[in-house]
Design an enzyme around this catalytic site. Sequence first.
Site, PDB file in Angstrom:
ATOM      1  N   ASP A   1      38.092  43.761  23.450  1.00 26.57           N
ATOM      2  CA  ASP A   1      39.461  44.584  24.222  1.00 26.57           C
ATOM      3  C   ASP A   1      40.312  43.465  25.064  1.00 26.57           C
ATOM      4  O   ASP A   1      40.513  43.745  26.017  1.00 26.57           O
ATOM      5  CB  ASP A   1      39.391  45.663  24.888  1.00 26.57           C
ATOM      6  CG  ASP A   1      40.506  46.596  25.123  1.00 26.57           C
ATOM      7  OD1 ASP A   1      41.421  46.365  24.477  1.00 26.57           O
ATOM      8  OD2 ASP A   1      40.554  47.179  26.394  1.00 26.57           O
TER       9      ASP A   1
ATOM     10  N   GLU B   1      33.534  41.969  41.946  1.00 30.64           N
ATOM     11  CA  GLU B   1      34.490  41.082  42.703  1.00 30.64           C
ATOM     12  C   GLU B   1      36.079  41.491  42.479  1.00 30.64           C
ATOM     13  O   GLU B   1      36.476  41.848  41.547  1.00 30.64           O
ATOM     14  CB  GLU B   1      34.470  39.674  41.969  1.00 30.64           C
ATOM     15  CG  GLU B   1      35.373  38.611  42.336  1.00 30.64           C
ATOM     16  CD  GLU B   1      35.340  37.391  41.766  1.00 30.64           C
ATOM     17  OE1 GLU B   1      36.288  36.267  41.977  1.00 30.64           O
ATOM     18  OE2 GLU B   1      34.774  37.363  40.480  1.00 30.64           O
TER      19      GLU B   1
ATOM     20  N   ASN C   1      43.769  42.670  30.980  1.00 32.02           N
ATOM     21  CA  ASN C   1      42.709  42.579  31.275  1.00 32.02           C
ATOM     22  C   ASN C   1      42.399  41.185  31.557  1.00 32.02           C
ATOM     23  O   ASN C   1      40.902  40.819  31.847  1.00 32.02           O
ATOM     24  CB  ASN C   1      41.577  42.803  29.898  1.00 32.02           C
ATOM     25  CG  ASN C   1      41.242  44.382  29.771  1.00 32.02           C
ATOM     26  OD1 ASN C   1      41.669  45.076  30.914  1.00 32.02           O
ATOM     27  ND2 ASN C   1      40.916  44.760  28.878  1.00 32.02           N
TER      28      ASN C   1
ATOM     29  N   LYS D   1      34.537  50.439  40.380  1.00 34.11           N
ATOM     30  CA  LYS D   1      35.174  51.107  39.003  1.00 34.11           C
ATOM     31  C   LYS D   1      34.222  52.403  38.989  1.00 34.11           C
ATOM     32  O   LYS D   1      32.982  52.156  38.987  1.00 34.11           O
ATOM     33  CB  LYS D   1      34.925  50.382  38.016  1.00 34.11           C
ATOM     34  CG  LYS D   1      35.506  50.990  36.723  1.00 34.11           C
ATOM     35  CD  LYS D   1      35.592  49.954  35.658  1.00 34.11           C
ATOM     36  CE  LYS D   1      36.279  50.596  34.435  1.00 34.11           C
ATOM     37  NZ  LYS D   1      36.350  49.972  33.216  1.00 34.11           N
TER      38      LYS D   1
END
Length: 573
Positions: A216, A171, A221, A122
Site C-alpha cells: 500500500d 516514532e 503513507n 495507533k
Amino acid sequence: MAHDHDEQLALLIDRLAFEQRAGRPADVDSAAREHPELAAELRELWAVAQFAHLARPAEPAPHAVTLSYPDAPTPTDRAEHGSAALPRDFGDFELLEEVGRGGMGVVYRARQKSLNRVVALKLVREAHLATDADRARFRTEAESAARLKHPNIVTVYDVGTAGGQAYLCMEFVDGPTLAEKVRTGGPLPPRAAAALVAVIARAVEHAHAAGILHRDLKPSNILLGGAERKADPLPLSGSDSALRATASALQPKVSDFGLAKQIDRSEGITKTGLVVGTPSYMAPEQAARRKDLTPTADVYALGAILYELLTGRPPFQAAHPVDTLLLVMEQEPVPPRHLNATVDRELELICLKCLQKPAEMRYPSAAALATDLEAYAAGQPVAAAPSGLRFFMARLFRETHHADVLENWGKLWIFHSVMIFLLCLLTQVLAWEGYKDHVWYMGFWSVGLVTWGTILWQLRKAAGPVLFVERQIAHAWAAGVCASIAMFWIEWLAQLPALTLSPAVAVAAGMVMMFKAGILSGRFYGWAALNFGASVVMPLVPQVSILLFGAVSALSFFVPGLKYYRQRKARIA
C-alpha cells in the site's frame, strides 16, 4: 432462471455484508464453496462492493496518515474517537491529538509517560467493532514493522494492549505527508523527485530483504521529516545546490505496514479474495486479486509515486475506485512529459518502466530502481531505455488481465480442435470422392458448425458463470462461423465450383485470432499469422487445401487450450 441466478447472488452479497457489519469476518471462500456455480461472479461482486466504500468522502486531519482500506470509517467511528475527549489517558500514554485514521486504525500524537517522549500511537477501532480481519491486519503491521530498522522507515517502539485495546507505539514524525507536499506545492523538480523516490526505494528494498511486501505504498503513507533528522542525504549533483536544499528538507519515512505481507507465505490475510490497497497506486496483478505477489508490485507503486511527484496526479484516477481499477488493468498511463514538459526523457522511461503491466517488464527489485534513479539524479546514464526489438516484442506478445478467463476454455478448446479437424477431414474426403454439389458442403458446414457451437456454449455455461469478455470472444468466433458458412452460399449463388473460396475460411479464422490477440494475449498474433499464411498456401495445393486449413485451425485451438488447461489444473492443485 437468470432472475434466480441474480437473486441468489444478491442474497449472498447481503449475507456477507451483514456479517461484516456485525463485526464478524465475511467468509467469501465458504460462500463460494457452497455455491460453486456462482463462485467467480460472487468474488468479483464482493470486491466491487468493498471498493464502493472507498467512494465516501474523507476528512483527514492535518498531517494525516490516510489509510485506504475497503472498510472505511463511518461517522459513528469519528464520533467515538473524536478529538473532543482529548487529551486523555490511555495506559502509559496521554493521547494529545488525532493525526490520522482509516478503516483499520486511528493514529494519535501521544506522550509516553514512562519515558516522557512524544510518539505516534495507533489504535484499532473500538474493540467491540474490530473484526478478525481488523485484528489480523493490525498484528501484521506490528509484526512486520517491528522487524524493520532503517532510517527511512518509521520506527516501531512497542506493541501491546491496554484495557482490551490493541495499540502500536511508533516514532512520531513531525511533518506533512508526501501527498500534502504535492497537494500544496505542486510537482517537484524532476531531479529532486528522482532523488526522493530513490531514498524511498532503498527503504522498501530493506523491507523486501526482510521478506516483507508493503502493498500500500502511496504518497500519504510517506511522512516527511525535517532536515535535522539524521537520515541518509539524498544523492544529488553537487552543482545543483537548490535541489540539494530542497531534498535535504524532505527526509522520507515509509509508514503504515497495515497491508504488509510476508513474501514467503502462501496464504495471507487476503485469503477471502478481498482487494486491498489503494486503486491509483495498485499494481495490475494486485488489482486482479492475485495472491502470488512479488516485490515488483511495490516497484509499480513506487513508479506511481514518482509519476505523481512529476505530474501532480497519480497515473490513473477516476470518479469511482472501481473505474480506477479498470484503468489500472486495461489502460496505459499518459506519458509524464505530456503533463509536465520539464520532465526529461530518461526519467520518463524510468517511471514508465515501473508502470509496465507485466511484472517481468518492470525493474526486478526496488534496489534496481533506486540505482537508476540515483544515476539520473547524479547526471549519469540510466539503464531504463527500452531494449529495441526485444522490448517491442515483449509488449506485443504479453497477456492482458483478461487472459485468466482462458482457463475456463482450455479443455473446451481441446475438444474444439478435434471437432474442427474432423469437419475439415470429412470435407476433404468428400472433395476427393468427387462430390461437386454445393448442397453437401452447405448443409455439412451449416448444420455441423451451428450444432457444435451450441453444444460448446452449453458446456461452458454448465461449468459456471460466463463473464462479459467471454461473451465478446464468443461473438467474434460466431462471426467467423458465419463467414465460413456464407462462403459456401456465395459459391452457390455465384455458380463457382465447390470449395473455390475455401481460402477465405482461413482468412476469417485469422481475423478471429487477431481479435483474441487484442483482448486476451498477444500470442494469438502468431496463430493469426499462421491462419493468414495458410490462406495464401491453400490455392497452391487445392488437393489438400481444406485439410491444411483444418490442421492449422486445430493447432490454433489445441496448443492454447492445452496451455490453459494445464494452468488451471496447476492453480487448483
